[in-house]
Design an enzyme around this catalytic site. Structure first.
Site: not given
Length: 364
Positions: A67, A101, A322-324
């Site tokens: 990230l 995540v 988000g955040e992968g």
């Protein structure tokens, strides 16, 4: 603009091995599961075989979440559901195990690496295990000023390349890529609109934290103004990133290109990684063959970018946090494809038919 020659990537990046892909397809025809019965998993198995250059496919055993973190000055305009300059809280939440995540990474036993590129806080306020490649505190307000200087853009790009080399050298066999940012989707929307030749309203979404109609209008106006600054520099991708990207987006672009050089497959997450991938495609047209779209967020800019790169998301769960997170959700599917292609046995070869004795050939 810089001593960094992006044209080199066009020569360095090759497509995954097409000969291995053919060998993998031929082997797939011999497996006990009928051809086509595994659906999308067959496509993923072929992709992995070509990326690994191996038949049978090797299991995915050392994935990592990477990230890139940064604040964006454009968040001051109220374009995000989070207050400007609060990316440090996202970073801390991830590394303390309290973010989506982090929960999934813990469940899937995948290590998480966070790289500080432009977080707007004192470095001492971040956890010790943050990877420190910061080029500045927050990127510039892209509607009225450049996100980065030329020197900062080159430093950020090279930092992304260095992280990619570190992952390849450490044996990472699949990267789950994401970002931690406030205002990042505004910069991403600007890049995608500029590269796809479309208007701000077509790419403006609600972002990871969700925004109301007023904030959406502010975001649309910010992208419109940033687009005026982006269009004159479309011919130089590093200058484009310096003008309307930011340190984190510039680093992600360098990371993606160097991963392709090092033949490291990457799973993309949301609109930010999609925007960086689109910029990287302009640098090296073969590079997208090394990337997999993890999931569709529903963000209009992400749809435009993936369509342009002909990437078909593995999942469609509209995860916008988000955040992968969305890309990490796709990891078990990719691992399942690898396991099936590696471990399913082949059908036994049919026994040769024995010739019937001709009439009168028997002895009395």
């Amino acid at each position: 603009m810089s001593g960094l020659d992006l044209d080199d990537f066009g020569n360095l990046i090759e497509r995954p091995d097409s000969g291995v892909r053919r060998d993998a397809e031929e082997r797939r025809e011999r497996l006990v599961a009928p051809a086509g019965a595994l659906g999308r998993l067959d496509e993923l198995g072929e992709w992995l075989a070509a990326a690994q250059g191996a038949v049978p496919v090797r299991p995915i055993e050392r994935p990592r979440v990477v990230l890139f973190a940064g604040d964006h000055g454009v968040a001051e305009l109220g374009v995000s559901g989070r207050p400007a300059g609060t990316t440090q809280h996202l970073v801390r939440s991830v590394l303390e195990g309290a973010s989506p995540v982090s929960v999934l990474a813990r469940r899937f036993s995948v290590p998480v690496r966070v790289v500080d590129m432009a977080v707007d806080c004192d470095p001492a306020e971040l956890p010790e295990d943050v990877v420190r490649h910061r080029v500045r505190r927050g990127s510039g307000r892209i509607d009225v000023e450049d996100a980065l200087t030329a020197e900062e853009a080159e430093r950020a790009f090279r930092a992304g390349m260095a992280v990619a080399d570190e992952e390849a050298d450490s044996g990472t066999d699949l990267v789950v890529l994401g970002d931690l940012s406030v205002g990042g989707t505004t910069a991403a929307g600007t890049l995608i609109a500029a590269l796809c030749g479309t208007d701000a309203s077509v790419v403006t979404g609600r972002g990871g934290a969700g925004i109301d109609d007023t904030a959406w209008m502010h975001k649309c106006a910010a992208i419109r103004d940033a687009l005026r600054r982006a269009r004159p520099v479309l011919g130089d991708q590093l200058e484009l990133l310096a003008t309307t990207g930011g340190a984190d987006l510039t680093a992600i672009t360098g990371f993606l290109l160097q991963c392709a050089v090092r033949r490291t497959p990457v799973v993309l997450d949301g609109v930010v990684s999609a925007a960086c991938a689109l910029v990287a495609q302009r640098v090296a047209f073969r590079a997208p063959d090394w990337w997999l779209a993890g999931q569709a967020t529903g963000e209009p800019a992400q749809v435009k970018a993936f369509d342009r790169m002909a990437l078909n998301p593995v999942l469609d769960h509209s995860v916008t946090v988000g955040e992968g997170t969305g890309a990490l959700l796709a990891l078990p599917i990719v691992q399942a494809a690898a396991a099936l292609w590696a471990e399913l046995p082949e059908r036994p070869a049919p026994e040769p038919e024995t010739a019937e004795p001709s009439e009168g050939s028997e002895r009395d």
